[in-house]
Design a protein around this motif. Structure first.
Motif, PDB file in Angstrom:
ATOM      1  N   HIS A  91      -4.603  -6.732  -6.105  1.00 49.65           N
ATOM      2  CA  HIS A  91      -3.312  -7.361  -6.862  1.00 49.65           C
ATOM      3  C   HIS A  91      -2.764  -8.455  -6.407  1.00 49.65           C
ATOM      4  N   HIS A  92      -3.602  -9.570  -5.480  1.00 54.83           N
ATOM      5  CA  HIS A  92      -3.248 -10.530  -4.999  1.00 54.83           C
ATOM      6  C   HIS A  92      -1.939 -10.496  -4.415  1.00 54.83           C
ATOM      7  N   MET A  93      -1.564  -9.387  -3.650  1.00 51.39           N
ATOM      8  CA  MET A  93      -0.341  -9.317  -2.924  1.00 51.39           C
ATOM      9  C   MET A  93      -0.328  -9.502  -1.512  1.00 51.39           C
ATOM     10  N   THR A  94       0.670 -10.110  -1.021  1.00 55.88           N
ATOM     11  CA  THR A  94       0.535  -9.957   0.745  1.00 55.88           C
ATOM     12  C   THR A  94       0.840  -8.786   0.936  1.00 55.88           C
ATOM     13  N   ARG A  95       0.433  -8.412   2.254  1.00 50.82           N
ATOM     14  CA  ARG A  95       0.550  -7.105   2.774  1.00 50.82           C
ATOM     15  C   ARG A  95       1.930  -6.563   2.971  1.00 50.82           C
ATOM     16  N   SER A  96       2.957  -7.521   3.049  1.00 52.96           N
ATOM     17  CA  SER A  96       4.348  -7.174   3.071  1.00 52.96           C
ATOM     18  C   SER A  96       4.860  -6.636   1.692  1.00 52.96           C
ATOM     19  N   ALA A  97       4.422  -7.332   0.695  1.00 50.64           N
ATOM     20  CA  ALA A  97       4.629  -7.035  -0.802  1.00 50.64           C
ATOM     21  C   ALA A  97       3.974  -5.748  -1.116  1.00 50.64           C
ATOM     22  N   GLY A  98       2.740  -5.419  -0.626  1.00 49.26           N
ATOM     23  CA  GLY A  98       2.271  -4.173  -0.802  1.00 49.26           C
ATOM     24  C   GLY A  98       3.095  -2.987  -0.354  1.00 49.26           C
ATOM     25  N   TYR A  99       3.397  -3.055   0.879  1.00 47.85           N
ATOM     26  CA  TYR A  99       4.361  -2.250   1.418  1.00 47.85           C
ATOM     27  C   TYR A  99       5.736  -2.110   0.966  1.00 47.85           C
ATOM     28  N   ALA A 100       6.255  -3.290   0.404  1.00 45.55           N
ATOM     29  CA  ALA A 100       7.680  -3.198  -0.507  1.00 45.55           C
ATOM     30  C   ALA A 100       7.183  -2.449  -1.719  1.00 45.55           C
ATOM     31  N   TRP A 101       6.017  -2.762  -2.376  1.00 43.27           N
ATOM     32  CA  TRP A 101       5.752  -1.799  -3.381  1.00 43.27           C
ATOM     33  C   TRP A 101       5.730  -0.348  -3.221  1.00 43.27           C
ATOM     34  N   MET A 102       5.029  -0.098  -2.124  1.00 41.35           N
ATOM     35  CA  MET A 102       4.740   1.263  -1.742  1.00 41.35           C
ATOM     36  C   MET A 102       6.346   1.906  -1.676  1.00 41.35           C
ATOM     37  N   ALA A 103       7.021   1.291  -1.057  1.00 39.77           N
ATOM     38  CA  ALA A 103       8.398   1.889  -0.835  1.00 39.77           C
ATOM     39  C   ALA A 103       9.174   2.202  -2.046  1.00 39.77           C
ATOM     40  N   ALA A 104       8.889   1.172  -2.833  1.00 39.10           N
ATOM     41  CA  ALA A 104       9.575   1.437  -4.325  1.00 39.10           C
ATOM     42  C   ALA A 104       9.094   2.574  -5.038  1.00 39.10           C
ATOM     43  N   VAL A 105       7.936   2.812  -5.135  1.00 43.45           N
ATOM     44  CA  VAL A 105       7.099   3.652  -6.038  1.00 43.45           C
ATOM     45  C   VAL A 105       7.198   5.122  -5.442  1.00 43.45           C
ATOM     46  N   MET A 106       7.223   5.076  -3.862  1.00 44.57           N
ATOM     47  CA  MET A 106       7.623   6.274  -3.184  1.00 44.57           C
ATOM     48  C   MET A 106       8.883   6.692  -3.135  1.00 44.57           C
ATOM     49  N   LYS A 107       9.753   5.855  -3.664  1.00 44.11           N
ATOM     50  CA  LYS A 107      11.395   5.928  -3.289  1.00 44.11           C
ATOM     51  C   LYS A 107      11.614   6.444  -2.170  1.00 44.11           C
ATOM     52  N   MET A 108      11.369   5.476  -1.165  1.00 44.93           N
ATOM     53  CA  MET A 108      11.689   5.453   0.337  1.00 44.93           C
ATOM     54  C   MET A 108      12.323   4.444   0.781  1.00 44.93           C
ATOM     55  N   PRO A 109      12.955   4.134   1.874  1.00 47.17           N
ATOM     56  CA  PRO A 109      13.223   2.927   2.610  1.00 47.17           C
ATOM     57  C   PRO A 109      11.914   2.138   3.043  1.00 47.17           C
ATOM     58  N   THR A 110      11.774   0.858   3.001  1.00 46.25           N
ATOM     59  CA  THR A 110      10.569   0.016   3.401  1.00 46.25           C
ATOM     60  C   THR A 110      10.451   0.394   4.720  1.00 46.25           C
ATOM     61  N   TYR A 111      11.215   0.611   5.700  1.00 50.52           N
ATOM     62  CA  TYR A 111      11.046   1.048   7.242  1.00 50.52           C
ATOM     63  C   TYR A 111      10.316   2.487   7.251  1.00 50.52           C
ATOM     64  N   ALA A 112      10.411   3.219   6.299  1.00 51.56           N
ATOM     65  CA  ALA A 112       9.822   4.489   6.287  1.00 51.56           C
ATOM     66  C   ALA A 112       8.512   4.471   5.668  1.00 51.56           C
ATOM     67  N   ALA A 113       7.901   3.500   4.906  1.00 46.40           N
ATOM     68  CA  ALA A 113       6.728   3.343   4.310  1.00 46.40           C
ATOM     69  C   ALA A 113       5.791   2.868   5.045  1.00 46.40           C
ATOM     70  N   HIS A 114       5.164   3.748   5.632  1.00 45.05           N
ATOM     71  CA  HIS A 114       3.945   3.551   6.770  1.00 45.05           C
ATOM     72  C   HIS A 114       3.202   4.621   6.670  1.00 45.05           C
ATOM     73  N   ILE A 115       1.858   4.688   6.396  1.00 43.42           N
ATOM     74  CA  ILE A 115       1.124   5.784   6.278  1.00 43.42           C
ATOM     75  C   ILE A 115       0.900   6.604   7.618  1.00 43.42           C
ATOM     76  N   ALA A 116       1.118   5.974   8.497  1.00 43.34           N
ATOM     77  CA  ALA A 116       1.050   6.736   9.984  1.00 43.34           C
ATOM     78  C   ALA A 116       2.078   7.593  10.036  1.00 43.34           C
ATOM     79  N   ASN A 117       2.974   7.781   9.319  1.00 38.62           N
ATOM     80  CA  ASN A 117       4.282   8.527   9.309  1.00 38.62           C
ATOM     81  C   ASN A 117       4.000   9.720   8.134  1.00 38.62           C
ATOM     82  N   PHE A 118       2.990   9.447   7.196  1.00 42.61           N
ATOM     83  CA  PHE A 118       2.922  10.290   6.005  1.00 42.61           C
ATOM     84  C   PHE A 118       2.332  11.730   6.222  1.00 42.61           C
ATOM     85  N   ASN A 119       2.969  12.711   5.681  1.00 42.61           N
ATOM     86  CA  ASN A 119       2.373  14.058   5.603  1.00 42.61           C
ATOM     87  C   ASN A 119       1.432  13.997   4.585  1.00 42.61           C
ATOM     88  N   MET A 120       0.614  15.139   4.533  1.00 44.86           N
ATOM     89  CA  MET A 120      -0.709  15.306   3.437  1.00 44.86           C
ATOM     90  C   MET A 120      -0.140  14.768   2.043  1.00 44.86           C
TER      91      MET A 120
END
Length: 151
Positions: free
Chosen positions: A77-106
């Motif tokens: 989608h021609h996003m920067t990595r930061s923009a991708g993580y901002a998108w992730m935080a928005a669609v997952m409805k979580m704060p940006t600082y929490a949007a890291h796959i290493a912290n995700f459960n199943m």
């Protein structure tokens, strides 16, 4: 600062710092925190902090899958990595600082994978509708029914 794990979330076993090669063999790089009982593990940042939360083999595999799908998603989608993580935080409805796959459960990994595919499919559907609308405008259908799927 993230807490260094000493007790395993899965089995209650002792968590130690050890070379990643103990779990991953030759492809292991650096150190990890690993449960001496069930091998749940997490990588370690240069400052000695865990990169995320302990994961058993099944969760490690799902996190790898989530990363592959998500990385492909933001790059395609021609996003920067930061923009991708901002998108992730928005669609997952979580704060940006929490949007890291290493912290995700199943469940969070599965949800992210589904959201990436849903968003991709929405774009494909919208593109198909746009293409179909163009075709329909050039060659109007005999019935309104065939046109409804793109309106």
């Amino acid at each position: 600062m993230k807490k260094i794990p000493t007790v395993c979330d899965y089995c209650g076993g002792k968590v130690i710092r050890c070379p990643a090669s103990e779990l991953y063999g030759k492809r292991g790089v650096g150190d990890i925190y690993m449960c001496t009982n069930c091998n749940a593990a997490v990588g370690i940042d240069k400052d000695g902090c865990p990169k995320g939360r302990l994961a058993n083999a099944a969760l490690r595999s799902k996190r790898i899958e989530a990363h592959l799908v998500f990385d492909h998603f933001w790059q395609s989608h021609h996003m920067t990595r930061s923009a991708g993580y901002a998108w992730m935080a928005a669609v997952m409805k979580m704060p940006t600082y929490a949007a890291h796959i290493a912290n995700f459960n199943m469940e969070e990994c599965v949800r992210l994978i589904e959201l990436c595919y849903q968003h991709k499919n929405l774009e494909v559907s919208n593109n198909e509708c746009t293409q179909q609308k163009g075709t329909l405008e050039q060659h109007p259908p005999a019935s309104r029914k065939s046109r409804a799927k793109c309106d």
